[in-house]
Structure formats: structure tokens, C-alpha cells
Design an enzyme around this catalytic site. Structure first.
Site, PDB file in Angstrom:
ATOM      1  N   HIS A   4       0.767  -1.381   0.104  1.00 19.21           N
ATOM      2  CA  HIS A   4      -0.214  -0.067   0.025  1.00 19.21           C
ATOM      3  C   HIS A   4       0.733   1.453  -0.004  1.00 19.21           C
ATOM      4  CE1 HIS A   4      -4.041  -1.764   0.723  1.00 19.21           C
ATOM      5  NE2 HIS A   4      -3.388  -2.767   1.011  1.00 19.21           N
ATOM      6  N   ASP A  49       3.644   9.393  -0.764  1.00 23.63           N
ATOM      7  CA  ASP A  49       2.407   8.786  -0.314  1.00 23.63           C
ATOM      8  C   ASP A  49       1.911   7.744  -1.377  1.00 23.63           C
ATOM      9  OD1 ASP A  49       0.137   8.358   1.257  1.00 23.63           O
ATOM     10  OD2 ASP A  49      -0.428  10.314   1.409  1.00 23.63           O
TER      11      ASP A  49
HETATM   12  C1  GDG Z   1      -2.129   3.775   3.320  1.00 22.04           C
HETATM   13  C2  GDG Z   1      -0.942   4.654   2.542  1.00 22.04           C
HETATM   14  C3  GDG Z   1      -2.713   4.438   0.678  1.00 22.04           C
HETATM   15  C4  GDG Z   1      -8.388   9.540   8.306  1.00 22.04           C
HETATM   16  N1  GDG Z   1      -8.914  10.410   9.659  1.00 22.04           N
HETATM   17  C5  GDG Z   1     -10.037   9.710   9.924  1.00 22.04           C
HETATM   18  C6  GDG Z   1     -10.241   8.814   9.002  1.00 22.04           C
HETATM   19  N2  GDG Z   1      -9.419   8.894   8.223  1.00 22.04           N
HETATM   20  C7  GDG Z   1      -9.323   7.852   6.863  1.00 22.04           C
HETATM   21  C8  GDG Z   1      -9.321   8.719   5.602  1.00 22.04           C
HETATM   22  C9  GDG Z   1      -8.894   7.568   4.669  1.00 22.04           C
HETATM   23  C10 GDG Z   1      -7.883   7.087   5.435  1.00 22.04           C
HETATM   24  O1  GDG Z   1      -8.167   7.290   6.828  1.00 22.04           O
HETATM   25  C11 GDG Z   1      -6.374   7.424   5.299  1.00 22.04           C
HETATM   26  O2  GDG Z   1      -5.937   6.915   4.120  1.00 22.04           O
HETATM   27  P1  GDG Z   1      -4.735   7.501   3.256  1.00 22.04           P
HETATM   28  O3  GDG Z   1      -4.591   6.962   1.911  1.00 22.04           O
HETATM   29  O4  GDG Z   1      -4.982   9.033   3.004  1.00 22.04           O
HETATM   30  O5  GDG Z   1      -3.541   7.264   4.029  1.00 22.04           O
HETATM   31  P2  GDG Z   1      -2.751   6.135   5.000  1.00 22.04           P
HETATM   32  O6  GDG Z   1      -3.344   6.118   6.408  1.00 22.04           O
HETATM   33  O7  GDG Z   1      -1.536   6.524   5.163  1.00 22.04           O
HETATM   34  O8  GDG Z   1      -2.815   4.787   4.234  1.00 22.04           O
HETATM   35  C12 GDG Z   1      -1.775   5.388   1.448  1.00 22.04           C
HETATM   36  C13 GDG Z   1      -3.691   3.763   1.741  1.00 22.04           C
HETATM   37  O9  GDG Z   1      -2.768   3.047   2.645  1.00 22.04           O
HETATM   38  C14 GDG Z   1      -4.542   2.889   0.859  1.00 22.04           C
HETATM   39  O10 GDG Z   1      -3.654   1.873   0.013  1.00 22.04           O
HETATM   40  O11 GDG Z   1      -3.644   5.471  -0.024  1.00 22.04           O
HETATM   41  O12 GDG Z   1      -0.765   6.031   0.632  1.00 22.04           O
HETATM   42  O13 GDG Z   1      -0.012   5.563   3.183  1.00 22.04           O
HETATM   43  O14 GDG Z   1      -9.672   6.808   4.255  1.00 22.04           O
HETATM   44  O15 GDG Z   1     -10.881   8.899   5.593  1.00 22.04           O
HETATM   45  N3  GDG Z   1     -11.427   7.989   9.255  1.00 22.04           N
HETATM   46  C15 GDG Z   1     -12.378   8.424  10.064  1.00 22.04           C
HETATM   47  N4  GDG Z   1     -12.104   9.172  10.847  1.00 22.04           N
HETATM   48  C16 GDG Z   1     -10.844   9.943  10.888  1.00 22.04           C
HETATM   49  O16 GDG Z   1     -10.971  10.725  11.833  1.00 22.04           O
HETATM   50  N5  GDG Z   1     -13.339   7.442   9.994  1.00 22.04           N
END
Ligand code: GDG
Length: 475
Positions: A166, A374
Site C-alpha cells: 500500500h 504517499d
Molecule cells: C496507506 C498509505 C494509501 C483519516 N482520519 C479519519 C479517517 N481517516 C481515513 C481517511 C482515509 C484513510 O483514513 C487514510 O488513508 P490515506 O490513503 O489518506 O493514508 P494512510 O493511512 O497513510 O494509508 C496510502 C492507503 O494506505 C491505501 O492503500 O492510499 O498512501 O499510506 O480513508 O478517510 N477516517 C475516520 N475518522 C478519521 O478521523 N473515520
């Protein structure tokens, strides 16, 4: 229980897709599906496959029997405190995480962390070997479990193994720093398909096989003995339909209006939503905002920023340092530019439920996503699909995987502060017709490229079209 009794489809991930909730009586606990794209993407296959199983850490050290939720068999793996510190916080999050993200923080290496990483990977592999039916498909997720494919292949040569990373896969020069780099590489090569977010990750991996093992990759694959290993990219996405539906719901629409009023009905609301992680470039965007305020190019209360920084990996040193410096910068901005009752930035070090997050996306005139590196960044995609009004503007770092999908965003190099400032101003000042045109194109892209499209693509490459067809049954 291998053989005919086992599962035809098995997911192996660091975490189970459920959270343990303490019931109202304060004593009994129950399991609830945790929100997240991965489980949404995989649930149709897990449900379609007879007794699909998900293996993952339960969130604590207790031994819990397998149980069923929403037609998925869940197998909790316990981790004790030593393993949490060494396998998870240590090797996974203080060695691999920074190294794979361009070493934006110095990776730390400790020999005892490795022993724990190996032991925990073996535990996951053994569990997968024991639940998989003959000829099953096993899909291993992410950097915490890179040894599982080879370990599992040794135990169960009959199963088909997929691995998806990921996060980014680094260039050869960086990967070479990793103690135990050969073991990691051999671990991954146990899979039949190794998936990356971006073509660059796949290329880096193929170059590494040439460099370290003198392999001769052909196209998108390498041969390991007489077995073909496919190395390809599969950009992950969101459950677009459900994100759109939630954002358009009455509850979220009402809440979005309330939030705008609570913020003092400003002309421009700028929003950031990230795990509090040093790869996300939170400090860079705060500095850009501060400079714009101090130069008078933006002004409070006409403009206000909201930064949600979800607590993350709080026992890891890098993360504690980051929190202090982000909070110092927030204090400085509010000290210099806030007024009584009118802060320049609302900083929220908290987690929210999906609906509150959707309301924030809906109310944000400008979403600012500035990671230094990212794998994908789902927040950027969620924002785009959370705008039923068709308006809004996305400022997006070119170092995210999402930048390849969301080409119409206002893209910036987060290291170039002037460019971040210019990007923010462009997004704020763009004519409405321009913003709408860009958002429309990005929304359309996400409708055709959702998380099920991602899972189907990977499973087809793994040669299991019969599993991939679970998505066509409308389940
Ligand atoms: C890894 C990779 C890749 C955030 N705060 C809250 C919340 N979130 C959710 C967001 C989003 C998820 O968490 C974060 O996803 P990201 O993709 O932005 O980042 P990572 O956590 O670093 O994820 C990344 C991902 O894996 C998938 O392959 O895209 O590059 O680093 O969905 O909405 N959700 C809730 N409350 C929060 O306060 N419910």
C-alpha cells in the site's frame, strides 16, 4: 483444517477489519466492522468464496477464537507488548515506513526488531497455511507482512499467493540501506503477483531483482526457478458510490451547513485531513498558510483553516516530535493572526466518524493534501467524491499516487513553499467554472476507477477470474 474444509479465499493483513467495542453495560464487548476501503473492496470476494477468511491482529494480546461477522470468517492473531514494540512500532514503523517513503525521516535499524518481525510474519503465514483450502487464493497486504508470501509457499505450495504493497516501493539506492534486504526480497518473491500502487514502484522492484539477484526481468515479470512472478501496478481507490451517497445524505448536508456557521460563515474554508504522520507534509502546508496570512494575501476571518490530524503511532519517537512541531506551528499561527473567538486555524487531534468527515469535505472550499511521499492518498479521492454540489478545489502534492489519477487537481511540489502558496491562491481565486470543470473530470474518473475495480484488476492478474466475478453478482 487444510484441504476441503478450509477457505477458498484468504486475506492476510496486519489488522482485522473490525474494532472491538465495549457495550453500554461497560463489561461485554462486541465487534463492529471498521470503516475502510480495503474491507469494502474485499468483502464481496470474501462473501462469495465459501467461508472466506480474514487473518489479522485483533488490537490486543488476548487469544480470541475465530468468529464470523457479515459472512466473513475472522481469525484474530494476538500480539504481545514486546511484538507490538519490535515488530510493529520498530521494524514496520521506524525502519520500513520511513525508508519506503524516500527516507523523509531517518530510518532507524535495531537488530532485535528483526527477530520479532520474522516471528510475527511466521505466525501469520502458519495461520494462513492452516485455514486455506487446497488450491486457495491468499492475498497478503502491506509492508508489515513482506515475509509471509515465501513462508506460506514453503508450507503450502498448492495455493496462489498475491501480495499488495500500500505504500511506495523505494528506488534501489534507498532499499540497499535495509539490513536484511535479501530476506525481504526473497519473502516478496514467494508471491505469484506482487502489486504496487504505481508503475514506478513496480519498476523499482524489478530493478532491485536485477541488482541484488541478477535476475533478468521480462516485461512485467521475473522467473523464480521455473515459476513466473508478475510485478505490476494497481492503483487503489475508494468505494466511490458509498462515499458519494454519504456526502449527499440529508444528515451530512445538514451538518455541513452547521459547520460553516460554527466557523463564522467564512468565505474560504481550507481543510486538511491526515493521520498525524511526517510523510503527509502537514508542517509544509501550515507554513505556506502562515506566510500567506503574514503577507496579507489571505486574511482572517474571511479565510479559515481546519486541520484534522488523526492520532497515529504515538509511541514512536518520530511521531512525538512531529506532534510537538505541528502544535507549535498551530499555536504560532493562532497567536499571530487569530482574534478572540476567531482562530486562524482549527486544529483537531482527534478521530471522527465517517459522517463528520464527509461533512467537513462538503464544507471545504479548498482541500489541501501535501504529502512528501504517499503510496496513494485516499483523502484526496474522498474529497472529490464528497462534493455533490460539483464545486470545490483540490491542492494536491505531485508526490502522491493520487496525482496520477487526479490530474485536474492544482498540483504542487510540497518542498517548494512558493509553489504551495501559489497553488492555494490559485485554488481559492479560480473562477467557479474552472473549479467545476476540474472537479467534474476527477469525479468521473473515480466513478470508473473505484476500489472494486482495483480488487478485480489484482485478482484477474492473479489468475482467479472466478473470484473476481464476485463483483459482477451485485453482492
Ligand atoms: C496507506 C498509505 C494509501 C483519516 N482520519 C479519519 C479517517 N481517516 C481515513 C481517511 C482515509 C484513510 O483514513 C487514510 O488513508 P490515506 O490513503 O489518506 O493514508 P494512510 O493511512 O497513510 O494509508 C496510502 C492507503 O494506505 C491505501 O492503500 O492510499 O498512501 O499510506 O480513508 O478517510 N477516517 C475516520 N475518522 C478519521 O478521523 N473515520
Amino acid at each position: 483444517m487444510s484441504g476441503s474444509e478450509g477457505s477458498a479465499f484468504v486475506v492476510v493483513a496486519n489488522r482485522l477489519p473490525v474494532d472491538r467495542i465495549v457495550a453500554e453495560d461497560g463489561r461485554t464487548t462486541e465487534w463492529r466492522r471498521s470503516p475502510g476501503g480495503l474491507v469494502t473492496a474485499l468483502q464481496p470476494v470474501l462473501q462469495a468464496a465459501e467461508k472466506g477468511t480474514w487473518i489479522g491482529w485483533s488490537g490486543d494480546s488476548s487469544h480470541i477464537d475465530p468468529f464470523t461477522l457479515d459472512d466473513m470468517r475472522l481469525h484474530p492473531i494476538p500480539l504481545d507488548d514486546e511484538e507490538l514494540r519490535n515488530y510493529y512500532e520498530g521494524f514496520s514503523n521506524a525502519s520500513l515506513w520511513p525508508l519506503y517513503h524516500d527516507a523523509v525521516e531517518q530510518p532507524i535499524f535495531r537488530r532485535r526488531w528483526w527477530t520479532s518481525y520474522e516471528r510475527v510474519n511466521a505466525r501469520f503465514a502458519e495461520r494462513a497455511a492452516s485455514v486455506a483450502a487446497r488450491g486457495a487464493v491468499v492475498w497478503v497486504q502491506d509492508y508489515q507482512l513482506q515475509l509471509v508470501p515465501a513462508m506460506l509457499r514453503r508450507l503450502r505450495p498448492d495455493v496462489r499467493i498475491g501480495f499488495f504493497l500500500h505504500i511506495p516501493f523505494p528506488p534501489v539506492e534507498l532499499f540497499m540501506q535495509l539490513p536484511r534486504r535479501l530476506e525481504i526480497l526473497h519473502g516478496l518473491l514467494g508471491a505469484d503477483v506482487i502489486g504496487f500502487q504505481q508503475p514506478l514502484g513496480a519498476q523499482n522492484f524489478l530493478r532491485l531483482t536485477r541488482h541484488l539477484l541478477d535476475m533478468k526481468p521480462k516485461g512485467h515479470s521475473v522467473m523464480v526457478d521455473d515459476r513466473e512472478v508478475k510485478v505490476e501496478s494497481f492503483p487503489i481507490s475508494i468505494d466511490t458510490a458509498s462515499v458519494e451517497e454519504l456526502a449527499a445524505s440529508e444528515k451530512v448536508t445538514r451538518r455541513a451547513k452547521e459547520i460553516r456557521a460554527e466557523l463564522g460563515d467564512p468565505r474560504n474554508i481550507i481543510l486538511g485531513v491526515d493521520r498525524l504522520d511526517y510523510t503527509k507534509g502537514i508542517e509544509h502546508r501550515l507554513k505556506a498558510y502562515r506566510e500567506l496570512l503574514s503577507e496579507g494575501r489571505l486574511a482572517v476571518p474571511e479565510t479559515v483553516m481546519v486541520q484534522v490530524a488523526t492520532p497515529s503511532r504515538e509511541r514512536v519517537e518520530h511521531y512525538r516530535t512531529l506532534r510537538s512541531s505541528v502544535e507549535r506551528e498551530v499555536g504560532r499561527i493562532n497567536g499571530d493572526f487569530g482574534q478572540v473567538g476567531l482562530p486562524a486555524i482549527h486544529y483537531l487531534h482527534q478521530s471522527y466518524d465517517r459522517a463528520e468527515l464527509a461533512a467537513l469535505y462538503r464544507v471545504a472550499d479548498v482541500m489541501v493534501v501535501t504529502p512528501l511521499r504517499d503510496g496513494m492518498n485516499l483523502v484526496a479521492k474522498e474529497y472529490v467524491s464528497s462534493r455533490p454540489d460539483g464545486d470545490g478545489a483540490l491542492v494536491l502534492s505531485e508526490f502522491t499516487g493520487a496525482a496520477s489519477d487526479l490530474k485536474q487537481a492544482y498540483q504542487v511540489n510540497p518542498h517548494d513553499l512558493d509553489e504551495v502558496k501559489a497553488g492555494l491562491l490559485r485554488a481559492i481565486q479560480a473562477p467557479e467554472s474552472d473549479r467545476r470543470k476540474r472537479m467534474r473530470a476527477m469525479r468521473r474518473h473515480l466513478r470508473g476507477h473505484d476500489v472494486k475495480h482495483w480488487a478485480r484488476g489484482f485478482l484477474t492478474a492473479l489468475g482467479v477470474p472466478e473470484t473476481a466475478t464476485a463483483y459482477n453478482s451485485g453482492k
